[in-house]
Structures are given as C-alpha cells and as structure tokens.
Design a protein around this motif. Structure first.
Motif, mmCIF file in Angstrom:
data_model
loop_
_atom_site.group_PDB
_atom_site.id
_atom_site.type_symbol
_atom_site.label_atom_id
_atom_site.label_comp_id
_atom_site.label_asym_id
_atom_site.label_seq_id
_atom_site.Cartn_x
_atom_site.Cartn_y
_atom_site.Cartn_z
ATOM 1 N N GLY A 116 19.499 33.896 -30.530
ATOM 2 C CA GLY A 116 18.269 33.224 -30.918
ATOM 3 C C GLY A 116 18.520 32.252 -32.043
ATOM 4 N N GLU A 117 17.542 31.399 -32.298
ATOM 5 C CA GLU A 117 17.693 30.382 -33.332
ATOM 6 C C GLU A 117 17.647 30.970 -34.742
ATOM 7 N N HIS A 118 16.947 32.092 -34.910
ATOM 8 C CA HIS A 118 16.747 32.628 -36.259
ATOM 9 C C HIS A 118 17.943 33.472 -36.690
ATOM 10 N N PRO A 119 18.403 33.309 -37.942
ATOM 11 C CA PRO A 119 19.452 34.189 -38.454
ATOM 12 C C PRO A 119 19.026 35.655 -38.346
ATOM 13 N N ARG A 120 19.977 36.549 -38.025
ATOM 14 C CA ARG A 120 19.653 37.962 -37.888
ATOM 15 C C ARG A 120 20.898 38.790 -38.071
ATOM 16 N N GLU A 132 25.666 37.056 -40.678
ATOM 17 C CA GLU A 132 24.855 37.590 -39.585
ATOM 18 C C GLU A 132 25.530 38.770 -38.878
ATOM 19 N N TYR A 133 24.973 39.162 -37.754
ATOM 20 C CA TYR A 133 25.457 40.331 -37.017
ATOM 21 C C TYR A 133 26.953 40.230 -36.729
ATOM 22 N N GLU A 134 27.371 39.072 -36.218
ATOM 23 C CA GLU A 134 28.771 38.916 -35.808
ATOM 24 C C GLU A 134 29.738 39.073 -36.979
ATOM 25 N N GLY A 135 29.331 38.605 -38.153
ATOM 26 C CA GLY A 135 30.213 38.653 -39.310
ATOM 27 C C GLY A 135 30.206 39.967 -40.060
ATOM 28 N N PHE A 136 29.220 40.844 -39.755
ATOM 29 C CA PHE A 136 29.084 42.059 -40.550
ATOM 30 C C PHE A 136 30.142 43.118 -40.262
ATOM 31 N N PHE A 137 30.837 43.015 -39.153
ATOM 32 C CA PHE A 137 31.900 43.974 -38.875
ATOM 33 C C PHE A 137 33.000 43.869 -39.927
ATOM 34 N N ILE A 138 33.196 42.657 -40.456
ATOM 35 C CA ILE A 138 34.170 42.451 -41.528
ATOM 36 C C ILE A 138 33.493 42.553 -42.899
ATOM 37 N N LYS A 139 32.320 41.932 -43.043
ATOM 38 C CA LYS A 139 31.649 41.872 -44.348
ATOM 39 C C LYS A 139 31.352 43.256 -44.910
ATOM 40 N N ILE A 140 30.952 44.176 -44.056
ATOM 41 C CA ILE A 140 30.545 45.499 -44.517
ATOM 42 C C ILE A 140 31.710 46.284 -45.130
ATOM 43 N N LYS A 141 32.929 45.838 -44.838
ATOM 44 C CA LYS A 141 34.128 46.493 -45.375
ATOM 45 C C LYS A 141 34.606 45.867 -46.679
ATOM 46 N N GLN A 142 34.006 44.736 -47.044
ATOM 47 C CA GLN A 142 34.467 44.019 -48.227
ATOM 48 C C GLN A 142 33.924 44.648 -49.501
ATOM 49 N N PRO A 143 34.669 44.519 -50.625
ATOM 50 C CA PRO A 143 34.170 45.030 -51.914
ATOM 51 C C PRO A 143 32.820 44.402 -52.254
ATOM 52 N N GLY A 146 23.310 54.841 -45.441
ATOM 53 C CA GLY A 146 23.876 54.819 -44.106
ATOM 54 C C GLY A 146 25.367 54.560 -44.107
ATOM 55 N N PRO A 147 25.968 54.524 -42.926
ATOM 56 C CA PRO A 147 27.419 54.387 -42.804
ATOM 57 C C PRO A 147 27.918 53.003 -43.189
ATOM 58 N N ALA A 148 29.123 52.937 -43.715
ATOM 59 C CA ALA A 148 29.750 51.658 -44.059
ATOM 60 C C ALA A 148 30.502 51.127 -42.843
ATOM 61 N N GLU A 149 29.787 51.045 -41.745
ATOM 62 C CA GLU A 149 30.341 50.603 -40.472
ATOM 63 C C GLU A 149 29.228 49.899 -39.723
ATOM 64 N N ASN A 150 29.457 48.635 -39.335
ATOM 65 C CA ASN A 150 28.410 47.916 -38.620
ATOM 66 C C ASN A 150 28.209 48.538 -37.249
ATOM 67 N N ASP A 151 26.961 48.841 -36.915
ATOM 68 C CA ASP A 151 26.640 49.458 -35.641
ATOM 69 C C ASP A 151 26.654 48.395 -34.545
ATOM 70 N N ALA A 152 27.513 48.556 -33.546
ATOM 71 C CA ALA A 152 27.683 47.513 -32.527
ATOM 72 C C ALA A 152 26.386 47.223 -31.773
ATOM 73 N N LYS A 153 25.598 48.233 -31.493
ATOM 74 C CA LYS A 153 24.365 48.030 -30.729
ATOM 75 C C LYS A 153 23.201 47.625 -31.627
ATOM 76 N N ARG A 154 23.067 48.288 -32.779
ATOM 77 C CA ARG A 154 21.879 48.102 -33.610
ATOM 78 C C ARG A 154 22.101 47.206 -34.822
ATOM 79 N N GLY A 155 23.372 46.935 -35.176
ATOM 80 C CA GLY A 155 23.648 46.138 -36.352
ATOM 81 C C GLY A 155 23.259 46.860 -37.625
#
Length: 333
Positions: free
Chosen positions: A80-84, A145-156, A163-172
């Motif tokens: 979608g057009e909106h950041p999420r 956004e969602y795509e970048g959070f798999f790496i961002k969530i692990k950064q200092p 909640g978990p320090a792991e981006n949820d693939a389905k729910r983000g």
C-alpha cells in the motif's frame, strides 16, 4: 461525566471488506465502547477505526481488535501507499473526558504489555507513553517499515518495549501509545507527481528537509509526506496535525496552497481521514469568512458549511458533519 478515552487504531487493510468488518465486530462486541467511525483507504491499504469508551473497555476492545487483525492480515502479502510496520500499525489512546494524560499513559502501557506478552507481537511505545524521547516519534520508530524491521529490531536501541525481539513475519510489529487529539488530513493537488507532492510536504512539515542542508518547514506540529492515490488519480500532501492549538487545519490548508503555488501547482480540495473536533471546523469557517471580509456571526451549521466549501472537503466524497464530527457522534450515541 465518566472517564472517557478515544482509541484510533490503524490496521494494514483497506480493501478486503470482510476483514475490516471482522475487526469492527471485535470492537463492537466489547461492552462499554462505541465504534464511531471506520475509514478505509484502498490506495493506502489501511483502515482507521475510531472508538470511545471507559478506559478498561477501550483497552479490552483495542486488544481484541489487534488480536483479530493479527489473525486475518498477512504482512508478507500486504502492499500500500501508506508506510506501515505491522497488521496493527499504530494504536494510540487519547484522553477525552475526566482523565489525565498521565492516567491514559498507564492504560496504554497495560495494553502494550498485554499485546506483547499474550499475543507475542513486538510492541513499541510512542509519544507520551515512551520515556525515551529518542524513540517516541512514530515516523522514527516506523522507519524501515515492515521489510526493514527484521534487521532493525536486532540493532542496539531498537529492542521492543514489550514482546519478543524478533519481527513477526505474518503480523510484523506494532506501536502503542498515548497522545493528544490528532487530525489526519490530505490535501489534493492538480498533479499526479509524487515528487512535487513530496516537495510541498517538505516545505510545510515541521521537520522540513535534511538535504542538501537541514531546513525546517513552515508548520509546527505537522508531519507530512507526498504520495499518489491511484484510486482518485491525484497526488496528495498527506498530513498529521499533531497539535491543532499550534497549527489548526485551516492554516495547514492555506500554507499548502501557498507552497503549491510557489511550485506551479494548485490545490483542488482536501480529504479528512477519520474524525475531527467541532471546534476545528467552526474556527476554520470563521477564518475563511474573515479572510473574505465577510460577517462570521452566523450559525454553527453555516460555519461548518463554509469550512467544508473553502477547503474542498467534499471533493472526493460527500462530507457529512454528523458522521465526521466527534461531538455530534457522541451526542447521537
């Protein structure tokens, strides 16, 4: 008056009516809350819900809606057009009556902890609920956004608050907090150029632009981006007015008109997302009448009509005051 909190969750689905209806049903099933508005956007692929109620009921309804969204929406296929950043992108609580911001913050933290613990969704606190002001701004949290959070969530510095320090693939991941009343507002341009819309957004938003050198924008307490809405075939300046006592909607509209003219573009109208306080439209009506050197001693309904016409709030769809003004909806409910 009893304590009253407003909740305005944004879900990453604006097309599938069945999904939107099931989320609405989850909210309406909770006693003590009233669902005031459901505002889907197809191009943004995002739906903004607005409901009010007693604090405990609002927290329960928000939890059930977040849970339902996580079951029904798959971020791996969402575009979608909106950041999420997640199925529930953001869920703010807003104090409305007989409750302080400090109390509202505690309810936001209760909700965030429950979502993180019971649903195992990474949760970030924002605005007044976030003690670390380096990460209290929604746009800063959501960057990548969602795509970048798999790496961002692990950064200092980016471990979730709950909640978990792991981006949820389905729910983000999701953002929950407490803030002042905000107006989400889009201004339509006579162009399809996202580049021009973004340039105008950078001209007016408080953060301005950072390249080639840092230059703040003209409007305080305003966030803005430019985008193209395929549904209407227009580019828009999409804004969040985070404090209307600082920048009211009519001044935001006027400033975008000026910035657009400077770039050879015209404003054709505007679009309200969700709800708006009565005072914002009444003040806008008085502003435009005075600007036209006309008498502003007219009825409330007439002032609203002036505001709607002056800002072209009905350009893309009919504007029904009783369905869009918070106070009217509370009266009717």
């Amino acid at each position: 008056m009893n304590q009253l909190i407003e909740c305005v969750p944004n879900f990453s689905e604006g097309v599938n009516v069945a999904v939107i209806d099931q989320i609405a049903h989850a909210i309406k099933n909770v006693n003590g809350v009233k669902l005031l508005n459901v505002d889907p956007g197809k191009a943004a692929n995002r739906t903004v819900f607005t409901f009010v109620g007693s604090p405990g009921a609002v927290v329960e309804a928000a939890y059930q809606a977040i849970k339902m969204a996580g079951q029904l929406i798959d971020m791996r296929a969402q575009k979608g057009e909106h950041p999420r950043m997640g199925t529930t992108d953001v869920c703010p609580l807003i104090p409305i009556a007989d409750i302080t911001m400090e109390e509202t913050v505690e309810y936001a933290k209760q909700l965030a902890e429950r979502v993180g613990t019971e649903l195992q969704i990474p949760v970030y606190l924002y605005e007044d609920a976030q003690p670390d002001k380096r990460r209290s701004n929604l746009s800063v949290i959501r960057a990548g956004e969602y795509e970048g959070f798999f790496i961002k969530i692990k950064q200092p510095g980016w471990v979730p608050d709950f909640g978990p320090a792991e981006n949820d693939a389905k729910r983000g991941a999701t953002v929950i907090g407490a803030r002042k009343l905000l107006i989400a507002y889009n201004i339509n341009l006579n162009t399809q150029s996202t580049e021009l819309a973004n340039a105008i957004a950078f001209d007016v938003r408080e953060s301005g632009r950072s390249k080639p050198e840092r230059k703040p924008g003209k409007l305080r307490s305003v966030k803005a981006i430019g985008w193209f809405i395929k549904e209407y075939r227009v580019a828009q300046v999409s804004m969040n007015l985070t404090d209307t006592t600082v920048t009211p909607i009519h001044l935001a509209f006027d400033e975008v008109c000026k910035a657009a003219k400077d770039r050879g573009v015209s404003v054709t109208g505007s679009e309200l997302i969700g709800l708006i306080p009565l005072r914002s439209l009444v003040d806008a009506g008085r502003y435009f009448l005075r600007k036209q050197q006309l008498d502003d001693n007219i009825s409330e309904a007439e002032l609203i009509a002036v505001a709607v016409q002056a800002m072209g709030l009905d350009e893309l769809a009919p504007f029904e005051p009783r369905a869009r003004i918070i106070e009217y909806l509370l009266q009717d409910n």
